[in-house]
Write a protein that holds these residues in place. Structure first.
Motif, PDB file in Angstrom:
ATOM      1  N   ILE A  32      -2.877 -21.648  80.638  1.00 12.71           N
ATOM      2  CA  ILE A  32      -2.030 -20.935  81.594  1.00 12.71           C
ATOM      3  C   ILE A  32      -2.392 -19.459  81.567  1.00 12.71           C
ATOM      4  O   ILE A  32      -2.416 -18.832  80.503  1.00 12.71           O
ATOM      5  CB  ILE A  32      -0.547 -21.124  81.255  1.00 12.71           C
ATOM      6  N   ALA A  36       0.059 -15.203  85.519  1.00  5.78           N
ATOM      7  CA  ALA A  36       0.871 -16.184  86.235  1.00  5.78           C
ATOM      8  C   ALA A  36       2.139 -16.495  85.480  1.00  5.78           C
ATOM      9  O   ALA A  36       3.215 -16.652  86.074  1.00  5.78           O
ATOM     10  CB  ALA A  36       0.060 -17.462  86.452  1.00  5.78           C
ATOM     11  N   LEU A  37       2.048 -16.568  84.156  1.00  9.03           N
ATOM     12  CA  LEU A  37       3.234 -16.870  83.360  1.00  9.03           C
ATOM     13  C   LEU A  37       4.236 -15.731  83.405  1.00  9.03           C
ATOM     14  O   LEU A  37       5.439 -15.941  83.558  1.00  9.03           O
ATOM     15  CB  LEU A  37       2.822 -17.152  81.914  1.00  9.03           C
ATOM     16  N   ALA A  40       6.029 -15.627  86.666  1.00  7.42           N
ATOM     17  CA  ALA A  40       7.006 -16.705  86.819  1.00  7.42           C
ATOM     18  C   ALA A  40       8.238 -16.461  85.983  1.00  7.42           C
ATOM     19  O   ALA A  40       9.348 -16.833  86.360  1.00  7.42           O
ATOM     20  CB  ALA A  40       6.376 -18.038  86.428  1.00  7.42           C
ATOM     21  N   ARG A 261       9.541 -23.538  83.078  1.00  8.78           N
ATOM     22  CA  ARG A 261       8.556 -22.835  83.886  1.00  8.78           C
ATOM     23  C   ARG A 261       7.146 -23.022  83.343  1.00  8.78           C
ATOM     24  O   ARG A 261       6.178 -23.127  84.109  1.00  8.78           O
ATOM     25  CB  ARG A 261       8.917 -21.352  83.955  1.00  8.78           C
ATOM     26  N   ILE A 262       7.019 -23.086  82.004  1.00  7.28           N
ATOM     27  CA  ILE A 262       5.702 -23.341  81.424  1.00  7.28           C
ATOM     28  C   ILE A 262       5.212 -24.726  81.808  1.00  7.28           C
ATOM     29  O   ILE A 262       4.042 -24.917  82.168  1.00  7.28           O
ATOM     30  CB  ILE A 262       5.768 -23.183  79.887  1.00  7.28           C
ATOM     31  N   THR A 264       6.082 -26.397  84.452  1.00 12.32           N
ATOM     32  CA  THR A 264       5.776 -26.376  85.887  1.00 12.32           C
ATOM     33  C   THR A 264       4.408 -25.767  86.148  1.00 12.32           C
ATOM     34  O   THR A 264       3.601 -26.294  86.926  1.00 12.32           O
ATOM     35  CB  THR A 264       6.850 -25.596  86.645  1.00 12.32           C
ATOM     36  N   LEU A 265       4.129 -24.658  85.479  1.00 13.15           N
ATOM     37  CA  LEU A 265       2.820 -24.014  85.654  1.00 13.15           C
ATOM     38  C   LEU A 265       1.695 -24.895  85.123  1.00 13.15           C
ATOM     39  O   LEU A 265       0.617 -24.979  85.727  1.00 13.15           O
ATOM     40  CB  LEU A 265       2.817 -22.666  84.937  1.00 13.15           C
ATOM     41  N   GLN A 268       1.072 -27.600  87.679  1.00 20.58           N
ATOM     42  CA  GLN A 268       0.374 -27.063  88.835  1.00 20.58           C
ATOM     43  C   GLN A 268      -1.110 -26.848  88.561  1.00 20.58           C
ATOM     44  O   GLN A 268      -1.977 -27.173  89.387  1.00 20.58           O
ATOM     45  CB  GLN A 268       1.024 -25.758  89.285  1.00 20.58           C
ATOM     46  N   GLN A 269      -1.420 -26.312  87.379  1.00 18.46           N
ATOM     47  CA  GLN A 269      -2.818 -26.093  87.062  1.00 18.46           C
ATOM     48  C   GLN A 269      -3.576 -27.401  86.870  1.00 18.46           C
ATOM     49  O   GLN A 269      -4.743 -27.511  87.217  1.00 18.46           O
ATOM     50  CB  GLN A 269      -2.933 -25.244  85.784  1.00 18.46           C
TER      51      GLN A 269
END
Length: 274
Positions: A32, A36-37, A40, A261-262, A264-265, A268-269
């Motif tokens: 990540i 981006a983290l 977010a 959120r981690i 989710t990211l 997504q990646q």
């Protein structure tokens, strides 16, 4: 000698294993990006809208007292305009109108107090514990003042005929005194509250724990590192425990949202790579 060589070999193997684990953490997991983290996790500051409610309530209270003073001057203290007052009010008794408006004002104050409680609970969950505690008692004062004012008004109106027999229009003067004192106390509380909320909105600070870390980073001193959490002379144990409970609750919520959120990211990646 053989035993020493065996120990050296086993230690080298252990170090190789630990080094390989430390050098290659989560090789198969998605990486990540830090930017981006942070984007977010970072939250925008949410302003409190309750200061406008306090100002509106103050204006309505001033208007109510003005109506009461006008009715007292035109309808209660003189008999020359009594017929005109009755016609203007469509047959409604002026004192009944004052009581109805008083009840309506109290309902508005009650709704304002509930609205303030809702927004302040949200502020507490977002980590602004100092502001929440600073206004904990102040936000309830307007409702207490109006409730006490209602009780005083009933005490004055109930024996109004007996009071007026002793001194002419004594109940009217006492009623106006109660209403004016209530207005003064309520306006002071609401204005102090509105100023504190406006100052809070203007500063737009982060959560308390974030601001503490930032201040300690810039100052480079640890003298006040745990000032809010420690037990000091003059502070009650109950207050310290309550502060710790609030901070633990906020950290739990923050960690839960951070984990979501981690994940989710990471998801997504993973989809982007596929």
């Amino acid at each position: 000698m053989d035993s020493k060589r065996l120990l050296v070999k086993t230690s080298n193997r252990n170090t190789d294993i630990t080094q390989s684990i430390e050098d290659d953490p989560l090789i198969d997991g998605p990486l990540i990006a830090r930017n981006a983290l942070e984007s977010a996790i970072k939250r925008e500051f949410q302003k409190l809208p309750t200061n406008w409610g306090a100002i509106t309530l103050t204006v309505l209270h001033v208007a109510y007292v003005s109506v009461c003073v006008a009715l007292a001057a035109l309808c209660w203290l003189t008999d020359t305009h009594s017929a005109e007052c009755t016609a203007a009010l469509n047959g409604v008794d002026s004192r009944s109108l004052v009581l109805l408006l008083k009840v309506g004002l109290w309902l508005l104050v009650f709704l304002f107090e509930r609205c303030v409680q809702y927004h302040h609970s949200a502020v507490r969950r977002r980590g602004y514990l100092r502001f929440y505690r600073k206004t904990a008692k102040l936000k309830h004062l307007p409702l207490l003042i109006h409730s006490a004012g209602n009780a005083a008004v009933l005490i004055v109106i109930a024996p109004a005929s007996m009071l007026d027999n002793k001194v002419k229009n004594l109940s009217v003067y006492l009623l106006l005194a109660v209403i004016c004192v209530e207005l003064l106390a309520s306006v002071i509380c609401l204005m102090v509250y509105a100023v504190q909320v406006s100052r809070f909105n203007k500063q737009s600070l982060g959560p308390d724990i974030t601001e503490d870390e930032r201040s300690h980073t810039f100052s480079g001193t640890d003298s006040d590192m745990h000032a809010e959490m420690g037990f000091r002379d003059g502070s009650s144990l109950e207050e310290v425990v309550e502060k710790q409970a609030d901070l633990i609750e906020y950290l739990k919520q923050h960690n839960t949202q951070l984990s979501k959120r981690i994940l989710t990211l990471a998801t997504q990646q993973t989809h982007n790579r596929d």
